[in-house]
Write a protein that holds these residues in place. Structure first.
Motif, mmCIF file in Angstrom:
data_model
loop_
_atom_site.group_PDB
_atom_site.id
_atom_site.type_symbol
_atom_site.label_atom_id
_atom_site.label_comp_id
_atom_site.label_asym_id
_atom_site.label_seq_id
_atom_site.Cartn_x
_atom_site.Cartn_y
_atom_site.Cartn_z
ATOM 1 N N LEU A 1 1.345 -0.307 11.750
ATOM 2 C CA LEU A 1 0.143 -1.071 12.086
ATOM 3 C C LEU A 1 -0.966 -0.149 12.567
ATOM 4 N N ARG A 2 -0.637 0.806 13.423
ATOM 5 C CA ARG A 2 -1.651 1.725 13.937
ATOM 6 C C ARG A 2 -2.279 2.523 12.807
ATOM 7 N N GLU A 3 -1.459 3.048 11.897
ATOM 8 C CA GLU A 3 -2.001 3.801 10.771
ATOM 9 C C GLU A 3 -2.783 2.896 9.827
ATOM 10 N N GLY A 4 -2.327 1.656 9.665
ATOM 11 C CA GLY A 4 -3.054 0.730 8.801
ATOM 12 C C GLY A 4 -4.425 0.378 9.339
ATOM 13 N N LEU A 5 -4.541 0.203 10.650
ATOM 14 C CA LEU A 5 -5.847 -0.082 11.246
ATOM 15 C C LEU A 5 -6.785 1.107 11.087
ATOM 16 N N ARG A 6 -6.258 2.319 11.225
ATOM 17 C CA ARG A 6 -7.098 3.496 11.032
ATOM 18 C C ARG A 6 -7.549 3.615 9.579
ATOM 19 N N ALA A 7 -6.635 3.350 8.646
ATOM 20 C CA ALA A 7 -7.007 3.416 7.231
ATOM 21 C C ALA A 7 -8.043 2.346 6.893
ATOM 22 N N GLU A 8 -7.908 1.162 7.474
ATOM 23 C CA GLU A 8 -8.876 0.100 7.219
ATOM 24 C C GLU A 8 -10.246 0.457 7.794
ATOM 25 N N ALA A 9 -10.268 1.075 8.979
ATOM 26 C CA ALA A 9 -11.546 1.490 9.565
ATOM 27 C C ALA A 9 -12.227 2.537 8.693
ATOM 28 N N ALA A 10 -11.449 3.497 8.166
ATOM 29 C CA ALA A 10 -12.025 4.499 7.268
ATOM 30 C C ALA A 10 -12.534 3.852 5.991
ATOM 31 N N TYR A 11 -11.829 2.842 5.495
ATOM 32 C CA TYR A 11 -12.259 2.105 4.292
ATOM 33 C C TYR A 11 -13.573 1.366 4.559
ATOM 34 N N ASN A 12 -13.691 0.739 5.714
ATOM 35 C CA ASN A 12 -14.871 -0.071 6.010
ATOM 36 C C ASN A 12 -16.120 0.776 6.235
ATOM 37 N N GLU A 13 -15.977 1.979 6.773
ATOM 38 C CA GLU A 13 -17.157 2.785 7.079
ATOM 39 C C GLU A 13 -17.699 3.520 5.861
ATOM 40 N N ARG A 14 -17.005 3.436 4.738
ATOM 41 C CA ARG A 14 -17.468 4.071 3.508
ATOM 42 C C ARG A 14 -18.066 3.037 2.567
ATOM 43 N N ARG A 15 -19.093 3.446 1.844
ATOM 44 C CA ARG A 15 -19.662 2.562 0.834
ATOM 45 C C ARG A 15 -18.825 2.557 -0.435
ATOM 46 N N THR A 16 -18.194 3.674 -0.736
ATOM 47 C CA THR A 16 -17.284 3.749 -1.878
ATOM 48 C C THR A 16 -15.926 4.186 -1.355
ATOM 49 N N ALA A 17 -14.914 3.421 -1.680
ATOM 50 C CA ALA A 17 -13.575 3.733 -1.171
ATOM 51 C C ALA A 17 -12.538 3.055 -2.047
ATOM 52 N N ARG A 18 -11.386 3.672 -2.139
ATOM 53 C CA ARG A 18 -10.258 3.065 -2.819
ATOM 54 C C ARG A 18 -9.404 2.307 -1.823
ATOM 55 N N ARG A 19 -8.730 1.306 -2.339
ATOM 56 C CA ARG A 19 -7.815 0.583 -1.460
ATOM 57 C C ARG A 19 -6.664 1.497 -1.060
ATOM 58 N N PRO A 20 -6.083 1.282 0.097
ATOM 59 C CA PRO A 20 -4.967 2.135 0.524
ATOM 60 C C PRO A 20 -3.822 2.097 -0.483
ATOM 61 N N ALA A 21 -3.252 3.264 -0.743
ATOM 62 C CA ALA A 21 -2.166 3.331 -1.725
ATOM 63 C C ALA A 21 -0.925 2.590 -1.244
ATOM 64 N N PHE A 22 -0.709 2.569 0.068
ATOM 65 C CA PHE A 22 0.459 1.885 0.632
ATOM 66 C C PHE A 22 -0.019 0.825 1.613
ATOM 67 N N PRO A 23 0.375 -0.440 1.449
ATOM 68 C CA PRO A 23 -0.103 -1.517 2.344
ATOM 69 C C PRO A 23 0.572 -1.444 3.708
ATOM 70 N N ARG A 24 0.015 -0.673 4.611
ATOM 71 C CA ARG A 24 0.667 -0.430 5.900
ATOM 72 C C ARG A 24 0.703 -1.681 6.773
#
Length: 304
Positions: free
Chosen positions: A77-100
């Motif tokens: 969960l902690r890693e997933g929240l960090r990955a989601e925050a990195a996804y949200n702050e970018r205008r172009t981003a790929r979805r996480p490869a692993f659904p944490r």
């Protein structure tokens, strides 16, 4: 020797400088996406371990496995929240490869189900009498509540239309290395023990990340920005490590002044490079518009 209390708002202390940091000094500080509500999920596994130690071989094993699943879910969960925050702050981003986050919800449900089954076992005379209905219901409810509380992982790419994925992968690798340099700078500057210079480093890192985002949005800019993301940031990291070691021992004001001047120069150069790339992108857009206008005019389409 006693010192008379005074300050900016004292009757006789108006000339004393304000000790508060100037406005904007801490702008750009990054908030940890995995806050207390995520970290608190590490707690339930601790009492579960101790309560399972005297439950016999079967009860102890089930309890320890349940505690392990709950701990793994908290990490995911902690890693997933960090990955989601990195996804949200970018205008172009790929979805996480692993659904944490989804995996964390599933592991939480399994952990709660096993913990409930352990309770059923120790409250009955025989293992065969333990019902599976209650553990399944508890596990299902825990999975749903976890998903509702923390949401799901991003399920699709964002802003990737018309972008060369090969170039995007190259940019991602370079930016990942650059983020590593920034993280090492953050770790090193903490040894200096000066909150103001830590804030100054954070301000430079904000400017550097603006350059990262610009390159990510247009991978064609990587060639011109590569030395900024590699050579310059590596040099800034090395200088930060040396400064932190020296300043922690000597508190040399000249070393502080030199390092602050270096950060000023780096920040100005990074900001100038970002502005130049944005201007180049605007020039490319203007050329595309002019070419399209000329083509339409040749084909007899009137443009007002």
């Amino acid at each position: 020797m006693a010192k008379r209390y005074g300050g900016k708002f004292s009757p006789q202390g108006g000339s004393e400088p304000d000790a508060q940091p100037p406005r904007g000094q801490f702008d750009g500080a990054r908030v940890e996406p995995a806050g207390a509500r995520a970290n608190v999920l590490f707690v339930p596994a601790i009492p579960l371990v101790f309560l399972s130690l005297n439950d016999g071989a079967i009860g102890m094993t089930i309890g320890l496995v349940a505690a392990g699943l709950l701990t793994a879910a908290a990490f995911l969960l902690r890693e997933g929240l960090r990955a989601e925050a990195a996804y949200n702050e970018r205008r172009t981003a790929r979805r996480p490869a692993f659904p944490r986050k989804i995996s964390a919800s599933v592991l939480t449900g399994l952990g709660v189900a096993l913990a409930s089954y352990r309770t059923e076992l120790i409250s009955t005379d025989a293992a065969m009498q333990a019902s599976l209905l209650a553990p399944i219901l508890f596990g299902g409810v825990a999975t749903v509540l976890h998903s509702v509380s923390f949401g799901l992982d991003p399920m699709k790419d964002k802003g990737m239309e018309g972008i060369d994925t090969f170039q995007q992968d190259r940019v991602a690798r370079v930016v990942e290395d650059a983020e590593t340099h920034l993280s090492e700078m953050t770790d090193a500057i903490k040894r200096a023990g000066d909150r103001r210079i830590e804030a100054r480093v954070e301000k430079f890192q904000t400017t550097a990340r603006d350059l990262f985002r610009t390159v990510e949005e247009d991978p064609r800019d990587l060639a011109g920005a590569r030395k900024y993301l590699t050579v310059y940031l590596q040099g800034a990291r090395d200088a930060t490590v040396k400064f932190a070691d020296v300043y922690a021992r000597t508190r040399d004001p000249q070393a502080l002044a030199d390092y602050s001047a270096l950060l000023d120069d780096l920040e100005q150069n990074f900001a100038a490079r970002t502005r130049k790339m944005l201007l180049d992108d605007r020039s490319d857009l203007t050329v595309e518009i002019d070419v399209l206008r000329e083509r339409l005019q040749r084909e007899g389409v009137r443009l007002d």
